[in-house]
Scaffold this motif. Structure first.
Motif, PDB file in Angstrom:
ATOM      1  N   ASP A 231       0.826  -1.209   0.000  1.00  0.00           N
ATOM      2  CA  ASP A 231       0.000   0.000   0.000  1.00  0.00           C
ATOM      3  C   ASP A 231       0.858   1.255   0.000  1.00  0.00           C
ATOM      4  O   ASP A 231       1.637   1.487   0.923  1.00  0.00           O
ATOM      5  N   HIS A 232       0.663   2.081  -1.035  1.00  0.00           N
ATOM      6  CA  HIS A 232       1.410   3.334  -1.142  1.00  0.00           C
ATOM      7  C   HIS A 232       0.511   4.555  -0.991  1.00  0.00           C
ATOM      8  O   HIS A 232       0.930   5.667  -1.300  1.00  0.00           O
ATOM      9  N   THR A 233      -0.734   4.351  -0.541  1.00  0.00           N
ATOM     10  CA  THR A 233      -1.637   5.488  -0.384  1.00  0.00           C
ATOM     11  C   THR A 233      -1.364   6.216   0.923  1.00  0.00           C
ATOM     12  O   THR A 233      -0.774   5.661   1.848  1.00  0.00           O
ATOM     13  N   PRO A 234      -1.829   7.464   1.039  1.00  0.00           N
ATOM     14  CA  PRO A 234      -1.711   8.156   2.332  1.00  0.00           C
ATOM     15  C   PRO A 234      -2.625   7.491   3.359  1.00  0.00           C
ATOM     16  O   PRO A 234      -3.687   6.964   3.035  1.00  0.00           O
ATOM     17  N   GLY A 235      -2.203   7.527   4.621  1.00  0.00           N
ATOM     18  CA  GLY A 235      -3.057   7.052   5.694  1.00  0.00           C
ATOM     19  C   GLY A 235      -3.160   5.537   5.755  1.00  0.00           C
ATOM     20  O   GLY A 235      -2.363   4.814   5.148  1.00  0.00           O
ATOM     21  N   ILE A 236      -4.168   5.061   6.499  1.00  0.00           N
ATOM     22  CA  ILE A 236      -4.273   3.634   6.785  1.00  0.00           C
ATOM     23  C   ILE A 236      -5.556   2.999   6.265  1.00  0.00           C
ATOM     24  O   ILE A 236      -5.733   1.790   6.350  1.00  0.00           O
ATOM     25  N   ALA A 237      -6.464   3.793   5.710  1.00  0.00           N
ATOM     26  CA  ALA A 237      -7.788   3.280   5.335  1.00  0.00           C
ATOM     27  C   ALA A 237      -7.701   2.168   4.301  1.00  0.00           C
ATOM     28  O   ALA A 237      -8.407   1.158   4.392  1.00  0.00           O
ATOM     29  N   VAL A 238      -6.858   2.343   3.297  1.00  0.00           N
ATOM     30  CA  VAL A 238      -6.796   1.363   2.212  1.00  0.00           C
ATOM     31  C   VAL A 238      -6.243   0.030   2.710  1.00  0.00           C
ATOM     32  O   VAL A 238      -6.725  -1.038   2.316  1.00  0.00           O
ATOM     33  N   SER A 239      -5.251   0.065   3.562  1.00  0.00           N
ATOM     34  CA  SER A 239      -4.714  -1.177   4.121  1.00  0.00           C
ATOM     35  C   SER A 239      -5.784  -1.934   4.890  1.00  0.00           C
ATOM     36  O   SER A 239      -5.911  -3.164   4.792  1.00  0.00           O
ATOM     37  N   ILE A 240      -6.571  -1.210   5.669  1.00  0.00           N
ATOM     38  CA  ILE A 240      -7.634  -1.842   6.450  1.00  0.00           C
ATOM     39  C   ILE A 240      -8.696  -2.422   5.517  1.00  0.00           C
ATOM     40  O   ILE A 240      -9.167  -3.550   5.702  1.00  0.00           O
ATOM     41  N   ALA A 241      -9.053  -1.663   4.480  1.00  0.00           N
ATOM     42  CA  ALA A 241     -10.037  -2.148   3.515  1.00  0.00           C
ATOM     43  C   ALA A 241      -9.538  -3.386   2.789  1.00  0.00           C
ATOM     44  O   ALA A 241     -10.315  -4.298   2.478  1.00  0.00           O
ATOM     45  N   ALA A 242      -8.254  -3.441   2.515  1.00  0.00           N
ATOM     46  CA  ALA A 242      -7.688  -4.606   1.826  1.00  0.00           C
ATOM     47  C   ALA A 242      -7.839  -5.868   2.662  1.00  0.00           C
ATOM     48  O   ALA A 242      -8.084  -6.959   2.126  1.00  0.00           O
ATOM     49  N   VAL A 243      -7.692  -5.738   3.963  1.00  0.00           N
ATOM     50  CA  VAL A 243      -7.889  -6.890   4.847  1.00  0.00           C
ATOM     51  C   VAL A 243      -9.331  -7.394   4.722  1.00  0.00           C
ATOM     52  O   VAL A 243      -9.585  -8.598   4.650  1.00  0.00           O
ATOM     53  N   ALA A 244     -10.284  -6.463   4.680  1.00  0.00           N
ATOM     54  CA  ALA A 244     -11.677  -6.850   4.506  1.00  0.00           C
ATOM     55  C   ALA A 244     -11.913  -7.506   3.150  1.00  0.00           C
ATOM     56  O   ALA A 244     -12.840  -8.297   2.985  1.00  0.00           O
TER      57      ALA A 244
END
Length: 361
Positions: A231-244
């Motif tokens: 994940d190279h996006t800002p913040g943590i939202a995308v990483s969390i969404a990827a887990v889902a």
């Protein structure tokens, strides 16, 4: 490596140590404090990775200036063999897995044979580097393969090289041989046993609209392999969404401070953000639970409180017929289910009921 007991979080230190062993150790401490499973660095000899004429990426020009070449920039970010040995020992002491991405054959040999790392992480830029992929697979180690800048066809070709490297001995490498290895039962089994793909958008930082997290499911279906996210996006939202979305690995850049000089600091998480990301991932993976829709044990005790029963809308005499006038539906859910409402209309009451008494079978 084909099965994970939980989401494997790789805290990507990369080159955010700025060539300093002490800063690298501080990054290890941050990763441990955040609860990451592994910390990953990058191992390379700058002269073996880029030519003297190789340009820098646009984001690198923004973060390090245009006057310095890519070669000059990378030379300052190398970690020597002794540094790596000390970092491995420090990671062992701090009880976190040391990983590093090799970018040249010498570094690949160093990590796989000299230091005997348990996993090889291959960067997106090497996915078309067939000789490098082949050497990595021939080392016999599990591989995490990033797939930034790739089509499904690119990924399949790379997997063919890996399947060939894992399973074929004494045969000349060729595109035909790679395809045959990919299509073979042995090759597919070797890939399932050894390879995890990482979806990746190769930009620093990557915009949310360019991430396309649905690709995680696409690659799972296409290749039958486990898939994670770099994940190279800002913040943590995308990483969390990827887990889902089912990601089994999350790799995320972090730094001691985003205002430090260097190419990757500005696109990295700071320590408290990394800790929050790991905590959130653990919460989400716990919440994913089972795909079977049944009440959990914690819910069962609440069912009689939240659900409803047939109750007397007014006093009912024994022998009186139940009707829409004398039956209603209220909590608690300890009596006859409202699902049976129509079955009870017209029945004789077998006893007297006071208003609000629960109707029982």
């Amino acid at each position: 490596m084909n099965q994970f007991s939980h989401v494997y979080v790789i805290a990507e230190a990369g080159v955010n140590h700025n060539g300093s062993l002490e800063m690298a150790k501080e990054l290890v401490d941050v990763a441990v404090d955040a609860g990451a499973d592994a910390i990953k660095f990058q191992t390379f000899k700058a002269e073996k990775v880029v030519s003297s004429l190789a340009p820098k990426a646009e984001y690198q020009n923004k973060t390090t200036g245009r006057l310095e070449s890519q070669l000059e920039m990378l030379k300052k970010l190398e970690l020597g063999e002794e540094d790596i040995q000390l970092l491995i020992e420090y990671c062992h002491k701090r009880k976190i897995q040391f990983l590093s991405t090799p970018f040249d054959f010498e570094s690949l040999n160093l990590l796989t044979y000299t230091f005997d790392l348990p996993i090889i992480k291959i960067a997106s830029g090497e996915i078309t580097n067939a000789p490098f992929l082949l050497k990595a697979a021939q080392a016999g180690k599990p591989i995490i393969l990033s797939t930034g800048m790739s089509t499904l066809g690119d990924v399949e070709l790379a997997l063919g090289v890996l399947a060939f490297g894992y399973t074929v001995k004494g045969k000349k490498p060729s595109l035909k041989a790679f395809r045959e290895a990919f299509c073979s039962i042995e090759g597919q089994q070797a890939l399932r046993d050894n390879v995890v793909l990482l979806h990746c958008t190769t930009e620093y930082p990557a915009s949310f609209s360019d991430v396309n997290l649905r690709v995680i499911h696409t690659m799972m279906r296409c290749f039958g392999l486990q898939v994670g996210l770099s994940d190279h996006t800002p913040g943590i939202a995308v990483s969390i969404a990827a887990v889902a979305q089912g990601a089994v690995i999350i790799e995320k850049h972090f730094t001691l401070a985003r205002n430090l000089p260097g190419p990757d600091h500005q696109a990295s998480l700071e320590p408290e953000e990394l800790k929050m990301m790991v905590q959130s991932i653990r919460q989400v993976e716990a919440a994913l639970g089972s795909p079977i829709k049944i009440p959990t044990q914690i819910e069962i005790k609440n069912a009689h409180v939240a659900r409803k029963s047939l109750v007397a809308a007014r006093d009912i005499q024994k022998g009186e017929l139940f009707s829409e006038d004398n039956l209603t539906i209220k909590r608690p859910g300890i009596g006859v289910s409202p699902m049976q409402y129509w079955d009870w209309l017209g029945k004789n009451a077998e006893r007297d009921y006071k208003q609000d008494d629960v109707i029982r079978p």
